[in-house]
Design a protein around this motif. Sequence first.
Motif, mmCIF file in Angstrom:
data_model
loop_
_atom_site.group_PDB
_atom_site.id
_atom_site.type_symbol
_atom_site.label_atom_id
_atom_site.label_comp_id
_atom_site.label_asym_id
_atom_site.label_seq_id
_atom_site.Cartn_x
_atom_site.Cartn_y
_atom_site.Cartn_z
ATOM 1 N N ASP A 173 0.643 -1.216 -0.115
ATOM 2 C CA ASP A 173 -0.003 0.115 -0.116
ATOM 3 C C ASP A 173 1.087 1.167 -0.021
ATOM 4 O OD1 ASP A 173 1.108 -0.171 2.281
ATOM 5 O OD2 ASP A 173 -0.776 -0.007 3.629
ATOM 6 N N GLY A 174 2.074 1.368 -0.425
ATOM 7 C CA GLY A 174 3.042 2.238 -0.696
ATOM 8 C C GLY A 174 2.530 3.250 -1.581
ATOM 9 N N ALA A 175 3.412 4.259 -1.805
ATOM 10 C CA ALA A 175 3.243 5.032 -2.983
ATOM 11 C C ALA A 175 3.166 4.650 -4.148
ATOM 12 C CB ALA A 175 4.292 6.240 -3.042
ATOM 13 N N GLY A 176 2.026 4.709 -5.117
ATOM 14 C CA GLY A 176 1.765 4.269 -6.243
ATOM 15 C C GLY A 176 1.345 2.868 -6.444
ATOM 16 N N ALA A 177 0.959 2.249 -5.234
ATOM 17 C CA ALA A 177 0.537 0.526 -5.081
ATOM 18 C C ALA A 177 -0.786 0.479 -5.849
ATOM 19 C CB ALA A 177 0.350 0.425 -3.849
ATOM 20 N N GLY A 178 -0.917 -0.462 -6.746
ATOM 21 C CA GLY A 178 -2.273 -0.540 -7.615
ATOM 22 C C GLY A 178 -2.281 0.207 -8.702
ATOM 23 N N VAL A 179 -1.298 1.140 -9.243
ATOM 24 C CA VAL A 179 -1.358 1.961 -10.259
ATOM 25 C C VAL A 179 -0.857 0.938 -11.682
ATOM 26 C CG1 VAL A 179 -0.142 3.919 -11.542
ATOM 27 C CG2 VAL A 179 -0.838 3.867 -8.970
ATOM 28 N N ALA A 180 -1.635 1.092 -12.856
ATOM 29 C CA ALA A 180 -1.253 0.463 -13.868
ATOM 30 C C ALA A 180 0.282 0.675 -14.294
ATOM 31 C CB ALA A 180 -1.901 0.913 -14.983
ATOM 32 N N LEU A 181 0.871 -0.437 -14.778
ATOM 33 C CA LEU A 181 2.385 -0.362 -14.967
ATOM 34 C C LEU A 181 2.413 -0.297 -16.565
ATOM 35 C CD1 LEU A 181 3.552 -3.122 -12.642
ATOM 36 C CD2 LEU A 181 3.693 -0.607 -12.284
ATOM 37 N N ALA A 182 1.457 -0.412 -17.480
ATOM 38 C CA ALA A 182 1.821 -0.187 -18.742
ATOM 39 C C ALA A 182 0.491 0.523 -19.362
ATOM 40 C CB ALA A 182 1.841 -1.515 -19.478
ATOM 41 N N GLU A 183 0.714 1.253 -20.321
ATOM 42 C CA GLU A 183 -0.515 1.909 -21.044
ATOM 43 C C GLU A 183 -0.572 0.805 -22.384
ATOM 44 O OE1 GLU A 183 -0.399 5.861 -22.574
ATOM 45 O OE2 GLU A 183 1.063 6.447 -20.943
ATOM 46 N N VAL A 184 -2.125 0.575 -22.203
ATOM 47 C CA VAL A 184 -2.481 -0.584 -23.143
ATOM 48 C C VAL A 184 -3.810 -0.046 -24.023
ATOM 49 C CG1 VAL A 184 -3.459 -2.958 -23.283
ATOM 50 C CG2 VAL A 184 -2.049 -2.112 -21.325
ATOM 51 N N VAL A 185 -3.655 -0.363 -25.411
ATOM 52 C CA VAL A 185 -4.275 -0.234 -26.315
ATOM 53 C C VAL A 185 -5.354 -1.157 -26.272
ATOM 54 C CG1 VAL A 185 -4.726 0.354 -28.988
ATOM 55 C CG2 VAL A 185 -2.965 1.247 -27.843
ATOM 56 N N VAL A 186 -6.718 -1.151 -26.262
ATOM 57 C CA VAL A 186 -7.548 -2.358 -26.341
ATOM 58 C C VAL A 186 -8.135 -2.391 -27.640
ATOM 59 C CG1 VAL A 186 -9.685 -3.238 -25.459
ATOM 60 C CG2 VAL A 186 -8.006 -2.034 -23.887
ATOM 61 N N PRO A 187 -8.076 -3.471 -28.394
ATOM 62 C CA PRO A 187 -8.537 -3.665 -29.823
ATOM 63 C C PRO A 187 -10.073 -4.044 -29.861
ATOM 64 C CG PRO A 187 -7.223 -5.453 -29.122
ATOM 65 C CD PRO A 187 -7.253 -4.546 -28.112
ATOM 66 N N GLU A 188 -10.666 -4.119 -30.947
ATOM 67 C CA GLU A 188 -11.769 -4.812 -31.086
ATOM 68 C C GLU A 188 -11.579 -6.272 -30.873
ATOM 69 O OE1 GLU A 188 -15.504 -5.086 -34.488
ATOM 70 O OE2 GLU A 188 -14.136 -3.027 -34.271
ATOM 71 N N ARG A 235 -3.142 -12.194 -25.875
ATOM 72 C CA ARG A 235 -2.359 -12.024 -27.286
ATOM 73 C C ARG A 235 -3.135 -11.127 -28.124
ATOM 74 N NH1 ARG A 235 1.860 -14.380 -25.265
ATOM 75 N NH2 ARG A 235 1.909 -16.600 -25.365
ATOM 76 N N ALA A 236 -4.066 -10.865 -27.850
ATOM 77 C CA ALA A 236 -5.203 -9.715 -28.878
ATOM 78 C C ALA A 236 -4.488 -8.323 -28.392
ATOM 79 C CB ALA A 236 -6.505 -9.809 -28.859
ATOM 80 N N LEU A 237 -4.564 -8.222 -27.151
ATOM 81 C CA LEU A 237 -3.742 -7.098 -26.298
ATOM 82 C C LEU A 237 -2.592 -7.082 -26.829
ATOM 83 C CD1 LEU A 237 -5.522 -7.486 -22.731
ATOM 84 C CD2 LEU A 237 -6.101 -5.728 -24.702
ATOM 85 N N GLN A 238 -1.528 -8.018 -26.532
ATOM 86 C CA GLN A 238 -0.278 -7.816 -27.017
ATOM 87 C C GLN A 238 -0.035 -7.500 -28.537
ATOM 88 O OE1 GLN A 238 1.125 -11.764 -25.772
ATOM 89 N NE2 GLN A 238 1.816 -10.988 -24.011
ATOM 90 N N ARG A 239 -0.841 -8.102 -29.350
ATOM 91 C CA ARG A 239 -0.855 -7.639 -30.789
ATOM 92 C C ARG A 239 -1.102 -6.431 -31.143
ATOM 93 N NH1 ARG A 239 -2.791 -12.825 -31.265
ATOM 94 N NH2 ARG A 239 -5.078 -11.970 -31.557
ATOM 95 N N ALA A 240 -2.193 -5.689 -30.259
ATOM 96 C CA ALA A 240 -2.565 -4.278 -30.652
ATOM 97 C C ALA A 240 -1.568 -3.423 -30.104
ATOM 98 C CB ALA A 240 -4.001 -4.067 -29.855
#
Length: 139
Positions: A29-44, A130-135
């Motif tokens: 629960d320290g500073a930044g805990a739970g924050v997303a570590l990557a920006e992810v583009v979500v495809p169709e 895998r769809a997320l990774q490809r996108a």
Amino acid sequence: MKNRALILTTVLVATALAIWWRLDGRGGDGAGAGVALAEVVVPELTAEESRGETLFNANCATCHGANAAGRSGKAPPLVHNIYEPNHHADAAFQLAVQNGVRDHHWGFGNMPPIEGVSPKNVSQIAAYVRALQRANGIQ
């Protein structure tokens, strides 16, 4: 006097490590805990990938975050080059769910086995990841 210096040094090192651990986001629960570590583009998503997304959200997102972006203090992003198919094949997802995983890339700690997730479900989750990774340019 030497014992006193040793104790003081030990306390200072332990304190520095504790501060680093918390600021790094791995300490819960320290500073930044739970924050997303990557920006992810979500495809169709296809129907199977959508089912995988639902299963991922129910079984994986608590630790690996929404859209597999990871969560500081919890677990790494699966949308990352480390998990590309040539390094971690889909069978690695099956083994991770069935047996858990010893921490070997990130420092978040070991992943426990995940109860109640069938091999078919894991295949659908893997299709979603895998769809997320490809996108996001991870082939």
